[in-house]
Design a protein around this motif. Structure first.
Motif, short mmCIF file in Angstrom:
data_model
loop_
_atom_site.label_atom_id
_atom_site.label_comp_id
_atom_site.label_asym_id
_atom_site.label_seq_id
_atom_site.Cartn_x
_atom_site.Cartn_y
_atom_site.Cartn_z
N CYS A 1 0.82 -1.22 0.00
CA CYS A 1 0.00 0.00 0.00
C CYS A 1 0.85 1.26 0.00
CB CYS A 1 -0.94 0.01 1.20
SG CYS A 1 -0.12 -0.17 2.80
N GLY A 2 2.07 1.16 -0.52
CA GLY A 2 2.96 2.30 -0.53
C GLY A 2 2.41 3.49 -1.29
N PHE A 3 1.79 3.24 -2.45
CA PHE A 3 1.30 4.36 -3.25
C PHE A 3 0.05 4.98 -2.67
CE2 PHE A 3 4.05 2.49 -6.53
CZ PHE A 3 4.68 3.64 -6.99
N SER A 4 -0.70 4.25 -1.86
CA SER A 4 -1.84 4.87 -1.19
C SER A 4 -1.36 5.85 -0.12
CB SER A 4 -2.76 3.80 -0.57
OG SER A 4 -2.14 3.16 0.53
N VAL A 5 -0.23 5.55 0.50
CA VAL A 5 0.39 6.46 1.47
C VAL A 5 0.86 7.73 0.76
CG1 VAL A 5 2.34 6.78 3.04
CG2 VAL A 5 1.08 4.61 3.03
N VAL A 6 1.51 7.56 -0.39
CA VAL A 6 1.95 8.70 -1.18
C VAL A 6 0.74 9.54 -1.60
CG1 VAL A 6 3.06 9.41 -3.33
CG2 VAL A 6 3.98 7.48 -2.03
N ALA A 7 -0.33 8.88 -2.04
CA ALA A 7 -1.52 9.58 -2.51
C ALA A 7 -2.15 10.42 -1.40
CB ALA A 7 -2.54 8.57 -3.04
N ALA A 8 -2.19 9.88 -0.19
CA ALA A 8 -2.78 10.61 0.94
C ALA A 8 -2.04 11.93 1.18
CB ALA A 8 -2.76 9.75 2.19
N ASN A 9 -0.72 11.87 1.16
CA ASN A 9 0.08 13.08 1.35
C ASN A 9 -0.08 14.05 0.19
OD1 ASN A 9 1.90 12.83 3.87
ND2 ASN A 9 2.11 10.82 2.92
N PHE A 10 -0.08 13.55 -1.02
CA PHE A 10 -0.20 14.42 -2.19
C PHE A 10 -1.58 15.05 -2.28
CE2 PHE A 10 3.37 12.64 -5.12
CZ PHE A 10 4.30 13.09 -4.20
N PHE A 11 -2.62 14.33 -1.83
CA PHE A 11 -3.96 14.91 -1.82
C PHE A 11 -4.05 16.04 -0.80
CE2 PHE A 11 -8.30 15.00 -0.04
CZ PHE A 11 -9.01 15.34 -1.18
N ALA A 12 -3.44 15.84 0.36
CA ALA A 12 -3.48 16.85 1.41
C ALA A 12 -2.80 18.15 0.99
CB ALA A 12 -2.83 16.32 2.69
N THR A 13 -1.85 18.07 0.06
CA THR A 13 -1.14 19.26 -0.39
C THR A 13 -1.62 19.76 -1.75
OG1 THR A 13 0.59 17.81 -1.31
CG2 THR A 13 0.96 18.69 0.89
N GLY A 14 -2.69 19.18 -2.27
CA GLY A 14 -3.26 19.66 -3.52
C GLY A 14 -2.53 19.21 -4.77
N ILE A 15 -1.56 18.31 -4.63
CA ILE A 15 -0.82 17.85 -5.81
C ILE A 15 -1.70 16.97 -6.68
CG2 ILE A 15 1.15 16.46 -6.58
CD1 ILE A 15 2.68 17.40 -4.16
N ILE A 16 -2.54 16.15 -6.06
CA ILE A 16 -3.50 15.34 -6.81
C ILE A 16 -4.91 15.66 -6.32
CG2 ILE A 16 -1.85 13.47 -7.21
CD1 ILE A 16 -3.30 11.87 -5.05
N GLY A 17 -5.91 15.36 -7.15
CA GLY A 17 -7.29 15.63 -6.79
C GLY A 17 -8.00 14.39 -6.26
N ILE A 18 -9.28 14.54 -5.99
CA ILE A 18 -10.07 13.46 -5.42
C ILE A 18 -10.17 12.27 -6.37
CG2 ILE A 18 -12.21 14.51 -6.28
CD1 ILE A 18 -11.79 12.40 -3.06
N GLY A 19 -10.19 12.53 -7.68
CA GLY A 19 -10.28 11.44 -8.64
C GLY A 19 -9.07 10.54 -8.61
N THR A 20 -7.88 11.15 -8.58
CA THR A 20 -6.64 10.36 -8.53
C THR A 20 -6.51 9.64 -7.20
OG1 THR A 20 -5.59 11.97 -9.99
CG2 THR A 20 -4.14 10.46 -8.81
N LEU A 21 -6.85 10.34 -6.11
CA LEU A 21 -6.80 9.71 -4.78
C LEU A 21 -7.68 8.47 -4.75
CD1 LEU A 21 -6.00 9.92 -1.69
CD2 LEU A 21 -8.21 11.08 -1.41
N MET A 22 -8.91 8.59 -5.23
CA MET A 22 -9.83 7.45 -5.19
C MET A 22 -9.38 6.34 -6.12
SD MET A 22 -12.39 6.89 -3.28
CE MET A 22 -12.74 8.58 -2.82
N ALA A 23 -8.80 6.70 -7.28
CA ALA A 23 -8.31 5.68 -8.21
C ALA A 23 -7.22 4.84 -7.56
CB ALA A 23 -7.78 6.35 -9.48
N ILE A 24 -6.31 5.50 -6.83
CA ILE A 24 -5.22 4.78 -6.17
C ILE A 24 -5.75 3.92 -5.04
CG2 ILE A 24 -3.15 5.07 -4.76
CD1 ILE A 24 -2.50 7.54 -6.44
N PHE A 25 -6.64 4.47 -4.22
CA PHE A 25 -7.20 3.69 -3.12
C PHE A 25 -7.95 2.45 -3.63
CE2 PHE A 25 -7.57 7.05 0.50
CZ PHE A 25 -6.19 7.00 0.64
#
Length: 275
Positions: free
Chosen positions: A60-84
């Motif tokens: 689940c390494g990339f889900s951890v990365v996604a959580a941090n990137f979402f919190a800083t606005g680097i990725i949006g809700i669509g990318t976050l949900m796709a990774i999860f």
């Protein structure tokens, strides 16, 4: 002691992802913030597809990365949900260890990627202006990361804090899961449709134990593939834990959890059309 050792080993596997993530975030904040933010905005449309492919990699390494990137606005809700949704956590390693049919493994990976991309783009279109996130500079200021000290020291501090947080919560969850025997409750999991909804609830547990239990139940014949899909799609590993730690908006957390659960269960139910 076995649980303590297993928890420590599992969390140590996340350290490289955490450290690299925070080093990248600190570098972006220091060196290329404005240009990077503009570049991200231009190519954000491809985020859900790329995210669903990266999330399908084991653990689940990339889900951890996604959580941090979402919190800083680097990725949006669509990318976050796709990774999860595409995150497999322990599902693939267990299937491989039990010498599951390669065709089955391929089907699971492909279906999770497709679900991640489809739901990711749907949420991207629906909530394109819903989440107004902090940029990296604001996030660093909010987290008091002392950026004047360079990028290495703040990155190490963030990594240590998140690692300790994940370790404590994961350890508690592992002890709790030890006392739960889902095999005695599989009668409900075997009921069409209801099984998918219950499996989705299990999948919300932010821990690798959820994917371990569901995959083992499937291999032992207690649940079908559709029920496994539901729980596996919902389960984003410890990515949810990290999201709760770095993103302070409780209302937003509940909204994301609801979306993740609904998308995962719908993906599990829809899989009946194909498997």
């Amino acid at each position: 002691m076995d649980i303590l050792a297993d928890t420590l080993v599992d969390n140590l596997k996340l350290l490289p992802f955490l450290l690299i993530t925070y080093l990248c975030m600190e570098y972006l904040e220091h060196k290329t913030l404005n240009k990077t933010q503009e570049l991200i905005k231009k190519f954000r449309i491809g985020g859900p597809l790329v995210g669903s492919i990266l999330g399908a990699l084991p653990q689940c390494g990339f889900s951890v990365v996604a959580a941090n990137f979402f919190a800083t606005g680097i990725i949006g809700i669509g990318t976050l949900m796709a990774i999860f949704l595409s995150t497999s956590d322990e599902t693939l390693p267990i299937l491989i260890a039990n010498t599951a049919d390669p065709l089955l493994i391929t089907q699971i990976i492909c279906y999770k990627i497709i679900c991640g991309a489809v739901f990711g783009y749907a949420l991207y279109a629906i909530f394109i202006n819903k989440y107004k996130k902090l940029n990296i500079a604001d996030f660093c200021h909010h987290e008091e990361c002392h950026c004047s000290h360079g990028i290495i020291k703040p990155a190490l501090r963030h990594t240590a804090e998140i690692f300790c947080f994940i370790f404590v919560i994961t350890l508690l969850l592992n002890y709790m899961m030890l006392a739960i025997d889902l095999k005695q409750a599989t009668a409900l999991l075997q009921i069409p449709l209801l099984g998918e909804f219950i499996s989705g609830i299990v999948g919300l547990i932010p821990n690798c134990s959820a994917s371990v239990i569901l995959t083992q139940l499937y291999l032992d014949g207690y649940i079908n593939l559709n029920t496994l899909f539901s729980g596996s799609l919902v389960n984003g590993g410890v990515g949810l834990l990290v999201l709760f730690r770095v993103n302070k908006n409780l209302k937003e957390h509940l909204h994301i959890l609801a979306l993740l659960y609904l998308c995962g269960v719908l993906g599990g139910i829809t899989s009946r059309l194909f498997f």
